[in-house]
Design an enzyme around this catalytic site. Structure first.
Site, PDB file in Angstrom:
ATOM      1  N   GLY A  63     -76.059  28.343 -38.111  1.00  0.00           N
ATOM      2  CA  GLY A  63     -74.948  29.258 -38.350  1.00  0.00           C
ATOM      3  C   GLY A  63     -74.445  29.348 -39.775  1.00  0.00           C
ATOM      4  O   GLY A  63     -73.643  30.230 -40.092  1.00  0.00           O
ATOM      5  N   ARG A  95     -82.482  44.538 -39.557  1.00  0.00           N
ATOM      6  CA  ARG A  95     -81.105  44.053 -39.750  1.00  0.00           C
ATOM      7  C   ARG A  95     -80.122  45.152 -40.186  1.00  0.00           C
ATOM      8  O   ARG A  95     -79.029  45.226 -39.641  1.00  0.00           O
ATOM      9  CB  ARG A  95     -81.064  42.857 -40.714  1.00  0.00           C
ATOM     10  CG  ARG A  95     -81.824  41.629 -40.168  1.00  0.00           C
ATOM     11  CD  ARG A  95     -81.596  40.388 -40.998  1.00  0.00           C
ATOM     12  NE  ARG A  95     -80.251  39.901 -40.843  1.00  0.00           N
ATOM     13  CZ  ARG A  95     -79.279  40.065 -41.712  1.00  0.00           C
ATOM     14  NH1 ARG A  95     -79.486  40.659 -42.859  1.00  0.00           N
ATOM     15  NH2 ARG A  95     -78.082  39.599 -41.461  1.00  0.00           N
ATOM     16  N   TYR A 111     -77.298  45.472 -37.477  1.00  0.00           N
ATOM     17  CA  TYR A 111     -76.006  44.837 -37.820  1.00  0.00           C
ATOM     18  C   TYR A 111     -75.295  45.525 -38.981  1.00  0.00           C
ATOM     19  O   TYR A 111     -74.332  44.986 -39.504  1.00  0.00           O
ATOM     20  CB  TYR A 111     -76.216  43.386 -38.284  1.00  0.00           C
ATOM     21  CG  TYR A 111     -77.069  42.505 -37.428  1.00  0.00           C
ATOM     22  CD1 TYR A 111     -76.740  42.251 -36.099  1.00  0.00           C
ATOM     23  CD2 TYR A 111     -78.194  41.874 -37.955  1.00  0.00           C
ATOM     24  CE1 TYR A 111     -77.518  41.409 -35.333  1.00  0.00           C
ATOM     25  CE2 TYR A 111     -78.979  41.027 -37.196  1.00  0.00           C
ATOM     26  CZ  TYR A 111     -78.636  40.804 -35.876  1.00  0.00           C
ATOM     27  OH  TYR A 111     -79.407  39.962 -35.125  1.00  0.00           O
ATOM     28  N   CYS A 134     -88.772  57.626 -37.188  1.00  0.00           N
ATOM     29  CA  CYS A 134     -88.040  58.792 -36.665  1.00  0.00           C
ATOM     30  C   CYS A 134     -86.734  58.367 -36.007  1.00  0.00           C
ATOM     31  O   CYS A 134     -86.573  58.496 -34.786  1.00  0.00           O
ATOM     32  CB  CYS A 134     -88.916  59.530 -35.677  1.00  0.00           C
ATOM     33  SG  CYS A 134     -90.500  59.916 -36.386  1.00  0.00           S
TER      34      CYS A 134
HETATM   35  N1  PLP Z   1     -79.502  27.402 -32.898  1.00  0.00           N
HETATM   36  C1  PLP Z   1     -79.334  28.331 -31.929  1.00  0.00           C
HETATM   37  C2  PLP Z   1     -79.141  27.866 -30.534  1.00  0.00           C
HETATM   38  C3  PLP Z   1     -79.327  29.686 -32.238  1.00  0.00           C
HETATM   39  O1  PLP Z   1     -79.168  30.585 -31.274  1.00  0.00           O
HETATM   40  C4  PLP Z   1     -79.499  30.084 -33.598  1.00  0.00           C
HETATM   41  C5  PLP Z   1     -79.477  31.487 -33.978  1.00  0.00           C
HETATM   42  O2  PLP Z   1     -79.182  32.387 -33.257  1.00  0.00           O
HETATM   43  C6  PLP Z   1     -79.706  29.093 -34.565  1.00  0.00           C
HETATM   44  C7  PLP Z   1     -79.695  27.760 -34.182  1.00  0.00           C
HETATM   45  C8  PLP Z   1     -79.929  29.424 -36.005  1.00  0.00           C
HETATM   46  O3  PLP Z   1     -78.856  30.082 -36.545  1.00  0.00           O
HETATM   47  P1  PLP Z   1     -78.781  30.372 -38.099  1.00  0.00           P
HETATM   48  O4  PLP Z   1     -80.011  31.121 -38.464  1.00  0.00           O
HETATM   49  O5  PLP Z   1     -77.555  31.194 -38.246  1.00  0.00           O
HETATM   50  O6  PLP Z   1     -78.679  29.063 -38.796  1.00  0.00           O
END
Ligand code: PLP
Length: 433
Positions: free
Chosen positions: A239, A312, A316, A344
């Site tokens: 994350g 992306r 997003y 397209c």
């Molecule tokens: N772990 C889990 C369970 C995830 O679902 C994700 C991404 O969706 C990640 C790790 C990796 O996230 P990031 O790329 O934001 O570090």
């Protein structure tokens, strides 16, 4: 920091001029920097060194075999979400005891294989999944380790599509359900339910949501321990945000400094699952300008990479910096432009209303920060072969995935005999599905 920098107004990947690669490799193609990849992995490793974590690179961000192999060779484990990722992980020699497996929808077949291979942890996301794992372990006469994925009810400030730790989301278990499972743990004699897992979202640029989530999880662990339930592992997910534009995400050091005090007190083995932080700025997408088109309202640069190569922006509204491989330097004129692909769909864009240096047909551009969720989310939409992937390693570039061919586009397809069969496409069998 990444290693895609200008030297004499030419964009380089480490010590290799990207234009030289583009003369030999058909565009569009992804290009990765080995040094950047390892540098980001080491940054996290160093920051969390006091708790000696297991860092499981999140394969969903980039499951290219060479990317994963480079990290595994450096000591990383892998975070997987499917039987396919497990297959690829084992292909590159990842140790099963460094693989953790999350997903709300693991099939019995996927679980069965992962048990047999002896992965480190299943990050379990529902009570029903736990029953399936127990039954399969019983049948195989095996034991396996379980982390319960907690959904801590935290809303980080990130895109709603990558928010995973709020109570409305499909991921993980609320505290009360997790507590009930721990209370009934004896009903699962083949499972060691000894870990907790969280992953609250992606591209999170400040540390507060992580701290808040852990502050909710810490008393839960204490409560379990008071009841005699051992928790030996905590997996804090991925994350961590990166710089795409003007954001100033927490550094690995700042992130670690904020949460290490909580982790240390918990006295557990720590697992992290970073994806984007490691691979995001380690890759760029190289594309060529096909046409420059002016309409009464807009100026379009039409390039040969589309939303099938990089989804992306369409998905997003993500921002990716766009740099010309060759810049003019001080005399540059900037023009507001839309950079679009050949697909397209009106959603097929890479930049909207962006001030970019004036480029001409045939020029080469780098779409920056596309090493994570770039190729791994690509598709064959519009029957477009997927791009090649290359990596610069110690002064040389290597093709690490060849560009797909038209034959690849029809691989696995067949036509029922009743429709008459072309000599090139095999007839379908009569098998029941
Ligand atoms: N772990 C889990 C369970 C995830 O679902 C994700 C991404 O969706 C990640 C790790 C990796 O996230 P990031 O790329 O934001 O570090």
């Amino acid at each position: 920091m990444h290693r895609f920098l200008y030297k004499n107004n030419n964009l380089y990947c480490e010590t290799v001029k990207i234009e030289d690669i583009a003369h030999k490799v058909e565009t569009p193609f992804y290009l990765y920097s080995y040094a950047t990849l390892l540098d980001h992995y080491r940054k996290i490793k160093r920051a969390f060194a006091p708790v000696k974590p297991l860092i499981c690179f999140s394969m969903k961000s980039n499951s290219n075999l060479t990317v994963c192999r480079a990290l595994v060779k450096e000591g990383a484990g892998l975070d997987i979400v499917s039987g396919g990722e497990l297959y690829k992980a084992l292909k590159i020699g990842a140790k099963p005891e460094k693989i953790v497996y999350a997903s709300v929808g693991k099939t019995a077949m996927e679980i069965d294989t992962a048990i047999k291979k002896g992965i480190l942890f299943f990050n379990v996301e529902s009570a029903s999944e736990l029953v399936i794992i127990e039954n399969l372990c019983k049948r195989l006469n095996r034991r396996t380790k379980i982390s319960l994925r907690i959904n801590p009810g935290i809303r980080p400030r990130t895109h709603r599509f990558v928010t995973t730790g709020i109570s409305e989301s499909k991921f993980g278990l609320d505290f009360s359900t997790a507590g009930e499972i721990f209370a009934k743990r004896n009903a699962f004699p083949h499972l060691d339910i000894i870990g907790l897992h969280m992953h609250i979202g992606s591209q999170i640029t400040n540390k507060a949501p992580f701290v808040n989530a852990l502050r909710k999880i810490a008393p839960f662990i204490k409560n379990l321990r008071d009841k005699g339930i051992s928790i030996n592992y905590i997996n804090i997910g991925g994350g961590m945000g990166i710089i795409y534009s003007k954001e100033r995400p927490q550094t690995a050091k700042e992130y670690a400094r904020a949460i290490l005090p909580i982790l240390k007190k918990l006295k557990v083995k720590v697992i992290l699952e970073p994806g984007r932080f490691i691979s995001g700025n380690s890759g760029v997408l190289i594309t060529r300008v096909l046409y420059v088109k002016k309409t009464p309202r807009r100026r379009f640069i039409i390039v040969d990479a589309g939303m099938n190569d990089l989804i992306r922006p369409a998905l997003y509204d993500a921002y990716h910096e766009i740099l010309p491989l060759r810049r003019l330097g001080k005399v540059e004129t900037f023009i507001k432009t839309d950079v679009v692909g050949p697909i397209c769909e009106s959603a097929d864009y890479l930049a909207k209303n962006r001030r970019l240096p004036k480029v001409e047909e045939g020029d080469l551009l780098a779409i920056m920060g596309t090493g994570a969720y770039g190729f791994s989310m690509s598709s064959n939409y519009n029957a477009r072969p997927r791009a090649a992937e290359a990596m610069v390693i110690k002064g040389r570039y290597y093709i690490v995935r060849r560009r797909e061919t038209y034959q690849d586009l029809i691989r696995g397809e067949s036509i029922p005999r009743i429709l008459g069969t072309s000599s090139k496409v095999p007839p379908s069998s009569m098998k029941k599905i």
